[in-house]
Scaffold this active site. Structure first.
Site, PDB file in Angstrom:
ATOM      1  N   ASP A  11       0.878  -1.171   0.000  1.00 59.22           N
ATOM      2  CA  ASP A  11       0.000   0.000   0.000  1.00 59.22           C
ATOM      3  C   ASP A  11       0.912   1.217   0.000  1.00 59.22           C
ATOM      4  OD1 ASP A  11      -2.182   1.711   0.189  1.00 59.22           O
ATOM      5  OD2 ASP A  11      -2.461   1.417   2.329  1.00 59.22           O
ATOM      6  N   SER A  12       0.323   2.369  -0.240  1.00 56.60           N
ATOM      7  CA  SER A  12       1.106   3.605  -0.164  1.00 56.60           C
ATOM      8  C   SER A  12       1.481   3.930   1.271  1.00 56.60           C
ATOM      9  CB  SER A  12       0.324   4.767  -0.774  1.00 56.60           C
ATOM     10  OG  SER A  12      -0.898   4.945  -0.074  1.00 56.60           O
ATOM     11  N   CYS A  74      -4.389  -1.356  -1.819  1.00 51.06           N
ATOM     12  CA  CYS A  74      -4.538   0.095  -1.990  1.00 51.06           C
ATOM     13  C   CYS A  74      -5.563   0.309  -3.084  1.00 51.06           C
ATOM     14  CB  CYS A  74      -3.191   0.713  -2.381  1.00 51.06           C
ATOM     15  SG  CYS A  74      -3.247   2.449  -2.859  1.00 51.06           S
ATOM     16  N   GLU A 151      -5.036   8.758  10.214  1.00 46.92           N
ATOM     17  CA  GLU A 151      -3.591   8.649  10.431  1.00 46.92           C
ATOM     18  C   GLU A 151      -3.108   9.549  11.567  1.00 46.92           C
ATOM     19  OE1 GLU A 151      -1.261   8.917   6.892  1.00 46.92           O
ATOM     20  OE2 GLU A 151      -2.049   7.016   6.115  1.00 46.92           O
ATOM     21  N   CYS A 190     -11.773   2.346   0.732  1.00 49.47           N
ATOM     22  CA  CYS A 190     -10.422   2.746   1.133  1.00 49.47           C
ATOM     23  C   CYS A 190     -10.028   1.866   2.312  1.00 49.47           C
ATOM     24  CB  CYS A 190     -10.381   4.222   1.525  1.00 49.47           C
ATOM     25  SG  CYS A 190      -8.780   4.758   2.209  1.00 49.47           S
ATOM     26  N   HIS A 192      -8.169   2.422   4.750  1.00 47.82           N
ATOM     27  CA  HIS A 192      -8.147   3.121   6.046  1.00 47.82           C
ATOM     28  C   HIS A 192      -9.505   3.040   6.751  1.00 47.82           C
ATOM     29  CE1 HIS A 192      -4.417   4.946   4.651  1.00 47.82           C
ATOM     30  NE2 HIS A 192      -4.275   5.564   5.804  1.00 47.82           N
TER      31      HIS A 192
END
Length: 273
Positions: A11-12, A74, A151, A190, A192
């Protein structure tokens, strides 16, 4: 004794760890390699060509480390670089969009799915295409503030930060439902967003939006397990190795939150620009 299957996940940044978290109990006895390309995030603000270049360098690195199956954890890289990866790498490659769309179809999404995702994923139209291919209509909603809020730890830091995150989420969901009042399912586009699931469910209840929640991270893990089967080394414990392209201390700290357990030491690597 069979050698353990090696599964590469990238993932990024940190979000893909929710996919790894879902994979661990499904395919035990495997060797997992996780790469977070933290030096070059966010992918969501980059061009398709740049995202493809970044994704290819990440995939090639994991291949060099012995990956036998690559999981593109991702949504942005899946939307914009999956075909490049499949053409370039001599191993199976699984992204997160098709499994999420298949999960929406499997739960009987009643024809219309609301997708929350990053701006780049929404602009790609990848979820709309994947859902329409399964006979489902889609409305995609870009939610650019959610990733930085997650984050920064604004899901748990203080009551004030939690309230900010809840209000941002409420605004996004209210806007999305105004655009697609006929939606009956909500797909988290996503990786996240699984960390937001309890808050999303609470917000949906408060707004009286009875949407069925679909987690693309869980769906991806299930898809990979279905493709691989139960090939696991007999008598061998699951092993994990983590790589990041920047800020390994931050990666270890935030990554533990996403994975739900303390990460071992993270290796710093350089994939170039």
């Amino acid at each position: 004794m069979n050698s353990p299957l090696t599964i590469g996940v990238f993932d990024s940044g940190f979000g893909g760890l929710t996919v790894l978290r879902a994979l661990l109990p499904l395919i035990p006895g495997a060797r997992y390699l996780y790469l977070g390309d933290t030096a070059r995030l966010p992918y969501g603000s980059k061009s398709r060509e740049t995202i493809a270049r970044y994704a290819l360098s990440s995939g090639r690195f994991l291949l060099e480390q012995g990956a036998e199956h690559l999981v593109v954890a991702c949504n942005t890289a899946t939307a914009l670089a999956l075909e490049d990866l499949k053409a370039d790498l001599p191993i199976p490659v699984t992204g997160v969009i098709a499994p999420g769309a298949a999960a929406a179809q499997a739960v009987g999404a009643a024809g219309h799915v609301l997708v929350l995702a990053t701006t780049a994923t929404v602009q790609s139209g990848a979820y709309t295409r994947a859902l329409e291919a399964r006979g489902l209509a889609a409305t995609e909603k870009a939610c650019p503030l959610l990733v930085p809020l997650v984050e920064e730890g604004w899901l748990e830091a203080t009551p004030e930060t939690i309230a900010v995150t809840a209000e941002v989420l409420r605004i996004y969901l209210a806007e999305a439902m105004a655009e697609a009042p006929q939606a009956t399912s909500l797909l988290l586009g996503c990786t996240h967003y699984p960390l937001l699931k309890p808050l999303i469910e609470e917000t949906l209840r408060r707004l009286d939006y009875p949407l069925r929640l679909i987690d693309s991270a869980d769906a991806t893990a299930q898809a990979v397990a279905g493709q691989i089967g139960t090939r696991a080394a007999v008598g061998v414990a699951t092993s994990t190795a983590f790589y990041a392209t920047d800020s390994i201390e931050k990666f270890q700290r935030l990554g533990s939150r996403f994975l739900g357990q303390v990460l071992p030491p993270v290796s710093l690597i350089d994939l170039g620009g």
